[in-house]
Design a protein around this motif. Structure first.
Motif, PDB file in Angstrom:
ATOM      1  N   MET A   1      32.363 -68.828  25.418  1.00  0.00           N
ATOM      2  CA  MET A   1      33.561 -68.054  25.656  1.00  0.00           C
ATOM      3  C   MET A   1      34.253 -68.619  26.899  1.00  0.00           C
ATOM      4  SD  MET A   1      34.066 -63.956  26.294  1.00  0.00           S
ATOM      5  CE  MET A   1      32.448 -63.691  25.696  1.00  0.00           C
ATOM      6  N   THR A   2      35.543 -68.798  26.816  1.00  0.00           N
ATOM      7  CA  THR A   2      36.340 -69.375  27.893  1.00  0.00           C
ATOM      8  C   THR A   2      36.774 -68.292  28.886  1.00  0.00           C
ATOM      9  OG1 THR A   2      37.177 -70.966  26.289  1.00  0.00           O
ATOM     10  CG2 THR A   2      38.401 -70.753  28.326  1.00  0.00           C
ATOM     11  N   HIS A   3      36.841 -68.647  30.160  1.00  0.00           N
ATOM     12  CA  HIS A   3      37.359 -67.728  31.174  1.00  0.00           C
ATOM     13  C   HIS A   3      38.787 -67.353  30.813  1.00  0.00           C
ATOM     14  CE1 HIS A   3      34.039 -68.236  33.984  1.00  0.00           C
ATOM     15  NE2 HIS A   3      34.007 -69.512  33.592  1.00  0.00           N
ATOM     16  N   ARG A   4      39.139 -66.107  31.084  1.00  0.00           N
ATOM     17  CA  ARG A   4      40.479 -65.633  30.731  1.00  0.00           C
ATOM     18  C   ARG A   4      40.834 -64.377  31.489  1.00  0.00           C
ATOM     19  NH1 ARG A   4      39.512 -65.002  24.760  1.00  0.00           N
ATOM     20  NH2 ARG A   4      37.897 -66.482  25.249  1.00  0.00           N
ATOM     21  N   ASN A   5      42.091 -63.995  31.410  1.00  0.00           N
ATOM     22  CA  ASN A   5      42.546 -62.708  31.913  1.00  0.00           C
ATOM     23  C   ASN A   5      43.458 -62.088  30.862  1.00  0.00           C
ATOM     24  OD1 ASN A   5      45.440 -63.354  32.457  1.00  0.00           O
ATOM     25  ND2 ASN A   5      44.561 -64.757  33.951  1.00  0.00           N
ATOM     26  N   ALA A   6      43.819 -60.844  31.053  1.00  0.00           N
ATOM     27  CA  ALA A   6      44.731 -60.115  30.167  1.00  0.00           C
ATOM     28  C   ALA A   6      44.214 -60.009  28.729  1.00  0.00           C
ATOM     29  CB  ALA A   6      46.125 -60.728  30.197  1.00  0.00           C
ATOM     30  N   ALA A   7      42.873 -59.974  28.556  1.00  0.00           N
ATOM     31  CA  ALA A   7      42.260 -59.806  27.231  1.00  0.00           C
ATOM     32  C   ALA A   7      42.287 -58.320  26.850  1.00  0.00           C
ATOM     33  CB  ALA A   7      40.823 -60.311  27.259  1.00  0.00           C
ATOM     34  N   VAL A   8      41.940 -58.033  25.615  1.00  0.00           N
ATOM     35  CA  VAL A   8      41.852 -56.646  25.134  1.00  0.00           C
ATOM     36  C   VAL A   8      40.389 -56.353  24.826  1.00  0.00           C
ATOM     37  CG1 VAL A   8      42.315 -57.287  22.724  1.00  0.00           C
ATOM     38  CG2 VAL A   8      42.834 -54.973  23.504  1.00  0.00           C
ATOM     39  N   SER A   9      39.985 -55.091  25.010  1.00  0.00           N
ATOM     40  CA  SER A   9      38.598 -54.722  24.721  1.00  0.00           C
ATOM     41  C   SER A   9      38.541 -53.361  24.052  1.00  0.00           C
ATOM     42  CB  SER A   9      37.771 -54.705  26.009  1.00  0.00           C
ATOM     43  OG  SER A   9      38.224 -53.691  26.876  1.00  0.00           O
ATOM     44  N   ASN A  14      27.644 -49.034  19.272  1.00  0.00           N
ATOM     45  CA  ASN A  14      26.942 -49.455  20.482  1.00  0.00           C
ATOM     46  C   ASN A  14      27.210 -50.918  20.832  1.00  0.00           C
ATOM     47  OD1 ASN A  14      25.542 -50.664  18.452  1.00  0.00           O
ATOM     48  ND2 ASN A  14      23.524 -49.902  19.044  1.00  0.00           N
ATOM     49  N   LYS A  15      28.343 -51.452  20.357  1.00  0.00           N
ATOM     50  CA  LYS A  15      28.706 -52.842  20.633  1.00  0.00           C
ATOM     51  C   LYS A  15      30.079 -52.889  21.308  1.00  0.00           C
ATOM     52  CE  LYS A  15      25.321 -54.721  17.972  1.00  0.00           C
ATOM     53  NZ  LYS A  15      25.334 -55.109  16.605  1.00  0.00           N
ATOM     54  N   GLY A  16      30.228 -53.816  22.232  1.00  0.00           N
ATOM     55  CA  GLY A  16      31.505 -54.048  22.885  1.00  0.00           C
ATOM     56  C   GLY A  16      32.212 -55.225  22.244  1.00  0.00           C
ATOM     57  N   TYR A  17      33.525 -55.188  22.229  1.00  0.00           N
ATOM     58  CA  TYR A  17      34.330 -56.267  21.653  1.00  0.00           C
ATOM     59  C   TYR A  17      35.438 -56.636  22.620  1.00  0.00           C
ATOM     60  CZ  TYR A  17      31.983 -55.181  17.301  1.00  0.00           C
ATOM     61  OH  TYR A  17      31.017 -54.980  16.333  1.00  0.00           O
ATOM     62  N   ASP A  32      40.629 -65.775  19.796  1.00  0.00           N
ATOM     63  CA  ASP A  32      39.226 -65.524  19.483  1.00  0.00           C
ATOM     64  C   ASP A  32      38.851 -64.060  19.725  1.00  0.00           C
ATOM     65  OD1 ASP A  32      39.443 -65.758  22.247  1.00  0.00           O
ATOM     66  OD2 ASP A  32      37.674 -66.999  22.472  1.00  0.00           O
ATOM     67  N   PHE A  33      37.723 -63.643  19.129  1.00  0.00           N
ATOM     68  CA  PHE A  33      37.263 -62.262  19.215  1.00  0.00           C
ATOM     69  C   PHE A  33      35.747 -62.296  19.300  1.00  0.00           C
ATOM     70  CE2 PHE A  33      36.689 -57.917  17.299  1.00  0.00           C
ATOM     71  CZ  PHE A  33      37.414 -57.222  18.263  1.00  0.00           C
ATOM     72  N   TRP A  34      35.182 -61.524  20.210  1.00  0.00           N
ATOM     73  CA  TRP A  34      33.759 -61.589  20.518  1.00  0.00           C
ATOM     74  C   TRP A  34      33.113 -60.214  20.481  1.00  0.00           C
ATOM     75  CZ3 TRP A  34      31.293 -66.220  21.620  1.00  0.00           C
ATOM     76  CH2 TRP A  34      32.137 -67.331  21.749  1.00  0.00           C
ATOM     77  N   GLU A  35      31.843 -60.202  20.080  1.00  0.00           N
ATOM     78  CA  GLU A  35      31.049 -58.975  20.059  1.00  0.00           C
ATOM     79  C   GLU A  35      29.936 -59.093  21.100  1.00  0.00           C
ATOM     80  OE1 GLU A  35      29.269 -56.829  16.358  1.00  0.00           O
ATOM     81  OE2 GLU A  35      27.759 -58.263  17.095  1.00  0.00           O
ATOM     82  N   TYR A  36      29.753 -58.037  21.900  1.00  0.00           N
ATOM     83  CA  TYR A  36      28.670 -58.020  22.880  1.00  0.00           C
ATOM     84  C   TYR A  36      27.621 -57.009  22.453  1.00  0.00           C
ATOM     85  CZ  TYR A  36      26.003 -57.503  27.154  1.00  0.00           C
ATOM     86  OH  TYR A  36      24.968 -57.452  28.058  1.00  0.00           O
ATOM     87  N   VAL A  42      23.715 -60.459  24.436  1.00  0.00           N
ATOM     88  CA  VAL A  42      24.219 -61.643  23.738  1.00  0.00           C
ATOM     89  C   VAL A  42      25.669 -61.410  23.288  1.00  0.00           C
ATOM     90  CG1 VAL A  42      23.940 -63.038  21.646  1.00  0.00           C
ATOM     91  CG2 VAL A  42      21.935 -62.285  22.902  1.00  0.00           C
ATOM     92  N   TRP A  43      26.500 -62.440  23.495  1.00  0.00           N
ATOM     93  CA  TRP A  43      27.861 -62.473  22.958  1.00  0.00           C
ATOM     94  C   TRP A  43      27.845 -63.290  21.666  1.00  0.00           C
ATOM     95  CZ3 TRP A  43      31.950 -59.767  24.644  1.00  0.00           C
ATOM     96  CH2 TRP A  43      31.924 -59.272  25.939  1.00  0.00           C
ATOM     97  N   THR A  44      28.510 -62.778  20.615  1.00  0.00           N
ATOM     98  CA  THR A  44      28.591 -63.467  19.335  1.00  0.00           C
ATOM     99  C   THR A  44      30.054 -63.612  18.930  1.00  0.00           C
ATOM    100  OG1 THR A  44      26.493 -62.479  18.668  1.00  0.00           O
ATOM    101  CG2 THR A  44      27.860 -63.423  16.920  1.00  0.00           C
TER     102      THR A  44
END
Length: 174
Positions: A1-9, A14-17, A32-36, A42-44
């Protein structure tokens, strides 16, 4: 995952996105979109966001689905499109366009089976509006205005009530 700002979450179960946003220099935006998974730490990577690349979008979750919309492209042009992420199928689907007007730096939250987008900016115009999304009818309902127009606020819900505040804007006291 690349460093970034102004992302949405958002959080589904029980998972974060998180996803979207822009690089730390403002040169390009992400799709891109990630699941924590906090249990495994782990990030997927998940399916890329269904709309155009963007930063400063708003998001919320209802049940097992996540919703992301509004935001802006790298030049600052605001969006009004709205997308649903299905956790079970790892797929995106376009939904009814946000009827509150194209904007970025809005805030999102959900209460029960409805989602809300509040505040935001379209560059020279800041908003104090709030709109309610009904996923069953795939429709938006504009609600009563909320406080002073602002953008980049925080919003959340607890116990069936929504809260929104802070942020920046012409009439906002810090």
């Amino acid at each position: 995952m690349t460093h970034r700002n102004a992302a949405v979450s958002l959080v589904i179960g029980n998972k974060g996105y998180m996803g979207g946003g822009q690089d730390n220099y403002g040169n390009f935006a992400f799709k891109d979109f990630w699941e924590y998974n906090p249990l495994a730490n782990v990030w997927t990577a998940k399916a890329n966001f269904g709309g155009a690349v963007r930063s400063v979008a708003a998001g919320f979750a209802i049940g097992t689905k996540g919703y992301i919309g509004t935001g802006a492209d790298i030049s600052g042009t605001p969006y009004s499109d709205f997308w649903e992420y299905d956790q079970g199928t790892n797929a995106w689907a376009a939904k009814a366009t946000f009827t509150g007007g194209a904007r970025f730096a809005a805030s999102g939250f959900s209460i029960g089976n409805k989602g809300y987008i509040v505040f935001g900016s379209a560059g020279l115009t800041d908003y104090n509006t709030m709109s309610e999304y009904d996923p069953v009818g795939n429709s938006w309902l504009v609600k009563q205005p909320v406080g002073t127009a602002r953008y980049a606020a925080v919003a959340f819900s607890i116990g069936g009530k929504g809260y929104a505040g802070t942020g920046a804007g012409v009439g906002v006291t810090y």
